[in-house]
Scaffold this motif. Structure first.
Motif, PDB file in Angstrom:
ATOM      1  N   ILE B  63       0.843  -1.242  -0.062  1.00  8.76           N
ATOM      2  CA  ILE B  63       0.019   0.173  -0.096  1.00  8.76           C
ATOM      3  C   ILE B  63       0.982   1.331  -0.088  1.00  8.76           C
ATOM      4  O   ILE B  63       1.263   1.777   1.022  1.00  8.76           O
ATOM      5  CB  ILE B  63      -0.999  -0.031   1.299  1.00  8.76           C
ATOM      6  N   ASP B  64       1.377   1.840  -1.149  1.00  7.96           N
ATOM      7  CA  ASP B  64       1.623   3.063  -1.220  1.00  7.96           C
ATOM      8  C   ASP B  64       0.746   3.954  -1.913  1.00  7.96           C
ATOM      9  O   ASP B  64      -0.177   3.514  -2.872  1.00  7.96           O
ATOM     10  CB  ASP B  64       3.125   3.228  -1.695  1.00  7.96           C
ATOM     11  N   ILE B  65       0.828   5.331  -2.147  1.00  7.58           N
ATOM     12  CA  ILE B  65       0.021   5.784  -2.684  1.00  7.58           C
ATOM     13  C   ILE B  65      -0.194   5.779  -4.196  1.00  7.58           C
ATOM     14  O   ILE B  65      -1.332   5.523  -4.925  1.00  7.58           O
ATOM     15  CB  ILE B  65       0.142   7.420  -2.571  1.00  7.58           C
ATOM     16  N   HIS B  66       1.132   5.331  -4.918  1.00  2.37           N
ATOM     17  CA  HIS B  66       0.862   5.144  -6.280  1.00  2.37           C
ATOM     18  C   HIS B  66      -0.256   4.022  -6.600  1.00  2.37           C
ATOM     19  O   HIS B  66      -0.741   4.147  -7.553  1.00  2.37           O
ATOM     20  CB  HIS B  66       2.249   5.157  -6.955  1.00  2.37           C
ATOM     21  N   ASN B  67       0.266   2.888  -5.798  1.00  2.00           N
ATOM     22  CA  ASN B  67      -0.383   1.657  -5.942  1.00  2.00           C
ATOM     23  C   ASN B  67      -1.693   1.998  -5.581  1.00  2.00           C
ATOM     24  O   ASN B  67      -2.746   1.186  -6.444  1.00  2.00           O
ATOM     25  CB  ASN B  67       0.203   0.672  -5.004  1.00  2.00           C
ATOM     26  N   VAL B  68      -2.242   2.474  -4.621  1.00  2.00           N
ATOM     27  CA  VAL B  68      -3.537   3.005  -4.288  1.00  2.00           C
ATOM     28  C   VAL B  68      -4.404   3.500  -5.363  1.00  2.00           C
ATOM     29  O   VAL B  68      -5.525   3.108  -5.992  1.00  2.00           O
ATOM     30  CB  VAL B  68      -3.511   3.652  -2.963  1.00  2.00           C
ATOM     31  N   PHE B  69      -3.713   4.472  -5.896  1.00  2.00           N
ATOM     32  CA  PHE B  69      -4.414   5.084  -6.885  1.00  2.00           C
ATOM     33  C   PHE B  69      -4.506   4.521  -8.444  1.00  2.00           C
ATOM     34  O   PHE B  69      -5.517   4.543  -8.885  1.00  2.00           O
ATOM     35  CB  PHE B  69      -3.682   6.711  -7.239  1.00  2.00           C
ATOM     36  N   GLY B  98      -1.691  12.023 -12.213  1.00  2.00           N
ATOM     37  CA  GLY B  98      -1.112  13.409 -11.674  1.00  2.00           C
ATOM     38  C   GLY B  98      -0.103  13.265 -10.215  1.00  2.00           C
ATOM     39  O   GLY B  98       0.894  13.762 -10.210  1.00  2.00           O
ATOM     40  N   VAL B  99      -0.640  12.136  -9.522  1.00  2.00           N
ATOM     41  CA  VAL B  99      -0.163  11.737  -8.163  1.00  2.00           C
ATOM     42  C   VAL B  99       1.457  11.001  -8.558  1.00  2.00           C
ATOM     43  O   VAL B  99       2.463  11.489  -8.140  1.00  2.00           O
ATOM     44  CB  VAL B  99      -0.845  10.946  -7.469  1.00  2.00           C
ATOM     45  N   LYS B 100       1.503  10.603  -9.784  1.00  2.00           N
ATOM     46  CA  LYS B 100       2.822   9.772 -10.322  1.00  2.00           C
ATOM     47  C   LYS B 100       3.952  10.723 -10.212  1.00  2.00           C
ATOM     48  O   LYS B 100       5.129  10.310 -10.062  1.00  2.00           O
ATOM     49  CB  LYS B 100       2.531   9.158 -11.560  1.00  2.00           C
ATOM     50  N   LYS B 101       3.529  12.174 -10.580  1.00  2.00           N
ATOM     51  CA  LYS B 101       4.647  12.957 -10.565  1.00  2.00           C
ATOM     52  C   LYS B 101       5.326  13.420  -9.322  1.00  2.00           C
ATOM     53  O   LYS B 101       6.415  14.025  -9.128  1.00  2.00           O
ATOM     54  CB  LYS B 101       4.045  14.571 -11.119  1.00  2.00           C
ATOM     55  N   HIS B 102       4.713  12.862  -8.273  1.00  2.00           N
ATOM     56  CA  HIS B 102       5.151  13.337  -6.995  1.00  2.00           C
ATOM     57  C   HIS B 102       5.556  12.200  -6.002  1.00  2.00           C
ATOM     58  O   HIS B 102       4.921  10.962  -6.333  1.00  2.00           O
ATOM     59  CB  HIS B 102       3.979  14.058  -6.257  1.00  2.00           C
ATOM     60  N   ASP B 103       6.339  12.246  -5.042  1.00  2.00           N
ATOM     61  CA  ASP B 103       6.768  11.104  -4.181  1.00  2.00           C
ATOM     62  C   ASP B 103       5.690  10.956  -3.331  1.00  2.00           C
ATOM     63  O   ASP B 103       5.495   9.946  -2.641  1.00  2.00           O
ATOM     64  CB  ASP B 103       8.032  11.266  -3.709  1.00  2.00           C
ATOM     65  N   GLU B 104       5.340  12.282  -2.509  1.00  2.00           N
ATOM     66  CA  GLU B 104       4.453  12.161  -1.740  1.00  2.00           C
ATOM     67  C   GLU B 104       3.161  12.930  -1.971  1.00  2.00           C
ATOM     68  O   GLU B 104       2.936  13.783  -2.713  1.00  2.00           O
ATOM     69  CB  GLU B 104       4.974  12.483  -0.419  1.00  2.00           C
ATOM     70  N   LEU B 105       2.193  12.616  -1.310  1.00  2.00           N
ATOM     71  CA  LEU B 105       0.786  13.306  -1.726  1.00  2.00           C
ATOM     72  C   LEU B 105       0.673  14.528  -0.541  1.00  2.00           C
ATOM     73  O   LEU B 105       0.103  14.538   0.507  1.00  2.00           O
ATOM     74  CB  LEU B 105      -0.362  12.452  -1.208  1.00  2.00           C
ATOM     75  N   SER B 106       1.212  15.585  -1.044  1.00  2.00           N
ATOM     76  CA  SER B 106       1.136  16.780  -0.658  1.00  2.00           C
ATOM     77  C   SER B 106      -0.142  17.843  -0.912  1.00  2.00           C
ATOM     78  O   SER B 106      -0.714  17.404  -1.892  1.00  2.00           O
ATOM     79  CB  SER B 106       2.191  17.826  -0.518  1.00  2.00           C
ATOM     80  N   ALA B 111      -3.530  19.125  -5.592  1.00  2.00           N
ATOM     81  CA  ALA B 111      -4.011  20.047  -6.795  1.00  2.00           C
ATOM     82  C   ALA B 111      -3.528  19.545  -7.961  1.00  2.00           C
ATOM     83  O   ALA B 111      -4.414  19.429  -8.929  1.00  2.00           O
ATOM     84  CB  ALA B 111      -3.275  21.448  -6.354  1.00  2.00           C
ATOM     85  N   ASP B 112      -2.479  19.026  -8.222  1.00  2.00           N
ATOM     86  CA  ASP B 112      -2.001  18.633  -9.544  1.00  2.00           C
ATOM     87  C   ASP B 112      -2.905  17.378 -10.097  1.00  2.00           C
ATOM     88  O   ASP B 112      -3.295  17.255 -11.034  1.00  2.00           O
ATOM     89  CB  ASP B 112      -0.333  18.020  -9.699  1.00  2.00           C
ATOM     90  N   SER B 113      -3.290  16.399  -8.998  1.00  2.00           N
ATOM     91  CA  SER B 113      -4.013  15.267  -9.638  1.00  2.00           C
ATOM     92  C   SER B 113      -5.472  15.860  -9.668  1.00  2.00           C
ATOM     93  O   SER B 113      -6.019  14.973 -10.473  1.00  2.00           O
ATOM     94  CB  SER B 113      -3.942  14.483  -8.196  1.00  2.00           C
ATOM     95  N   PHE B 114      -5.827  16.817  -9.103  1.00  2.00           N
ATOM     96  CA  PHE B 114      -7.288  17.192  -9.398  1.00  2.00           C
ATOM     97  C   PHE B 114      -7.317  17.753 -10.949  1.00  2.00           C
ATOM     98  O   PHE B 114      -7.988  17.445 -11.523  1.00  2.00           O
ATOM     99  CB  PHE B 114      -7.737  18.423  -8.527  1.00  2.00           C
ATOM    100  N   MET B 115      -6.102  18.637 -11.279  1.00  2.00           N
ATOM    101  CA  MET B 115      -6.173  19.020 -12.523  1.00  2.00           C
ATOM    102  C   MET B 115      -6.040  18.106 -13.517  1.00  2.00           C
ATOM    103  O   MET B 115      -6.535  18.016 -14.730  1.00  2.00           O
ATOM    104  CB  MET B 115      -4.956  19.988 -12.628  1.00  2.00           C
ATOM    105  N   GLU B 116      -5.025  17.045 -13.112  1.00  2.00           N
ATOM    106  CA  GLU B 116      -4.783  16.100 -14.396  1.00  2.00           C
ATOM    107  C   GLU B 116      -6.110  15.001 -14.413  1.00  2.00           C
ATOM    108  O   GLU B 116      -6.484  14.644 -15.456  1.00  2.00           O
ATOM    109  CB  GLU B 116      -3.775  14.988 -13.839  1.00  2.00           C
ATOM    110  N   GLY B 117      -6.937  14.975 -13.335  1.00  2.00           N
ATOM    111  CA  GLY B 117      -8.163  14.200 -13.278  1.00  2.00           C
ATOM    112  C   GLY B 117      -9.263  14.929 -14.532  1.00  2.00           C
ATOM    113  O   GLY B 117      -9.615  14.246 -15.139  1.00  2.00           O
ATOM    114  N   SER B 118      -9.151  15.940 -14.054  1.00  2.00           N
ATOM    115  CA  SER B 118     -10.090  16.952 -14.809  1.00  2.00           C
ATOM    116  C   SER B 118      -9.733  17.013 -16.454  1.00  2.00           C
ATOM    117  O   SER B 118     -10.547  16.544 -17.011  1.00  2.00           O
ATOM    118  CB  SER B 118     -10.019  18.479 -14.436  1.00  2.00           C
ATOM    119  N   ASP B 119      -8.312  17.358 -16.704  1.00  2.00           N
ATOM    120  CA  ASP B 119      -7.916  17.213 -18.020  1.00  2.00           C
ATOM    121  C   ASP B 119      -8.185  15.693 -18.791  1.00  2.00           C
ATOM    122  O   ASP B 119      -8.783  15.743 -19.868  1.00  2.00           O
ATOM    123  CB  ASP B 119      -6.330  17.277 -17.944  1.00  2.00           C
TER     124      ASP B 119
END
Lengths: 116, 365
Positions: B63-69, B98-106, B111-119
């Protein structure tokens, strides 16, 4: 052959072009779809159609008050195509029946391509 | 308590809570469903889509953030049902990217992941209709990008986002006339907010929001939507539900079999028991086919047209005139209180203030 509706005052004919346009407009509002494709792909090339000749991607066959719609579309890669197809079919059927009062017998969806 | 980053197990809890909250509220979301086809299934569709994501997430070992998403994206893709489900799957696909670009979910990553989700969601449509779930996710994402530098606490940030999302949801009737006519907000957008609400609950309390048996009660103000489609519009009249006790059934081929008999079908199975739900005109035939597989139990068949008619009859009607239904009504168009009261004395049912033109809009009549 135009679709025919009758009431006690007379008859209403709705031309296939009109039906095709309604179906086309309903289709492009659907989620997961990126374009209509030309049905006359003689050379095997599928052409993305522009907005003004949308009805080229729609084939309408009428049997009295029943309409059969064939749609030729291009979908987005990475969506669940079966669900997108279901959505398109139900949307087109609902829109056509709602607007024209005709009965849509079948909506056949031909997926001509996927776009990444 | 401030939280600056979210780890894998928290995000897992958040997504599960989101799914549970949606499941709890699915009847409310269903009742809002008017666009594109008013079949009242948006909540159910979104909830089934989410539950498929939850299943996928629960089967993860690492269970790390990338796997979960990634699991959520896969789960929603495989389980997508209905328009809103497909859109939801695209949103999650974007989140994962979006989350993949980051190591941790800050905050920035969120915000990036929301934007990527919308795009990603917008890339899968040729002609987006505004005033839907798409608008809600896009405007929320744009807001997230603008606000991301002002906040480092994820809880606060998430709350701000949900407020913004609610604000946009309230505007959806202005953007889409069908919604306005029915007096509702967009069902898909509402569903998305239910998910977000569940997520923030998990973030705040660090626990999973529980499922409520039978779901939350329907708020009466929304049930009026059903008024806008006719009883005759129900294509399949009988809601049929039952369990089959069997272990020799191929779910996929059984689903195909049911496909021709009706719509809104749900077939779920496991451990020797299969639950079937379908709207059909031939409940007998459905049961007959099911009998081939094994014993049936908890059979329930409802006449939906009857239910719908009863619902319409019971509906509290807002205007006083309609409180006692009568065959004919007299409406007077008047100017000034004196004349109005004369008409009232004469037994007129309703008085309309004519205004200057004495020519009120047909809608008021």
């Amino acid at each position: 052959m135009p679709a025919k509706l009758s009431n006690k005052f007379g008859e209403i004919y709705i031309s296939d072009d009109v039906l095709a346009n309604i179906a086309g407009l309903a289709t492009i509002e659907c989620y997961g779809l990126v374009g209509m494709a030309s049905k006359n792909a003689k050379d095997g090339l599928v052409v993305l159609l522009r907005r003004d000749n949308l009805n080229k991607g729609v084939k309408i066959t009428t049997e009295g008050e029943d309409i059969i719609v064939d749609l030729f579309v291009i979908v987005k890669f990475g969506t669940k195509i079966s669900t997108v197809a279901d959505n398109i079919i139900s949307k087109v059927k609902y829109t056509l029946e709602n607007i024209t009062g005709l009965k849509v017998k079948r909506v056949n969806l031909n997926i001509q391509g996927v776009r990444v | 308590m401030t939280i600056n980053k979210i780890d894998g197990s928290t995000i897992r809890n958040m997504i599960i809570s989101g799914a549970n909250n949606l499941e709890n509220n699915k009847n409310m979301v269903n009742s809002l469903n008017i666009f594109p086809v008013p079949d009242g299934d948006t909540g159910t569709n979104m909830s089934l889509t989410m539950s498929s994501a939850v299943k996928e997430i629960n089967s993860l070992t690492n269970i790390d953030i990338h796997n979960v998403f990634e699991a959520a994206a896969n789960g929603t893709l495989m389980g997508a049902r209905g328009n809103s489900g497909v859109i939801l799957s695209q949103i999650f696909r974007g989140f994962a990217k979006g989350v993949k670009k980051h190591d941790e979910l800050s905050v920035a990553a969120l915000a990036d992941s929301f934007m990527e989700g919308s795009d990603t969601a917008y890339r899968a449509i040729m002609k987006p209709t505004e005033g839907t779930i798409l608008t809600v996710i896009r405007e929320t994402a744009e807001y997230a990008i603008r606000e991301k530098d002002k906040n480092t606490d994820l809880i606060e940030f998430f709350e701000v986002l949900i407020n913004k999302a609610n604000e946009i949801l309230d505007k959806t009737p202005e953007m889409l006339a069908v919604l306005k006519n029915a007096g509702v907000v967009d069902a898909g957008g509402k569903g998305l907010i239910c998910i977000l609400d569940g997520m923030i609950h998990a973030l705040k309390t660090d626990s999973i929001l529980a499922l409520v048996e039978g779901g939350n009660k329907l708020e009466s103000e929304h049930s009026q939507v059903q008024e806008f489609f006719n009883t005759e519009d129900i294509t399949f009249g009988y809601c049929t539900e039952f369990f089959i006790k069997t272990d020799k059934i191929d779910l996929e081929s059984y689903k195909d079999l049911l496909q021709d008999m009706g719509d809104s079908q749900v077939v779920v199975g496991g451990a020797g028991i299969v639950k079937v739900h379908i709207h059909t005109n031939n409940p007998g035939k459905v049961l007959e086919t099911a009998l081939q597989y094994g014993e049936l139990s908890k059979i329930k068949i409802d006449n939906m047209r009857e239910q719908h008619r009863e619902m319409l009859d019971e509906m509290p009607v807002s205007q006083a005139v309609q409180a006692e239904p009568q065959k004919y009504g007299v409406v007077a168009v008047t100017m000034g209180g004196g004349i109005a009261s004369i008409f009232k004395d004469l037994g007129v049912d309703e008085i309309i203030e004519g205004g200057q033109t004495m020519n009120p809009a047909l809608r008021i009549l």
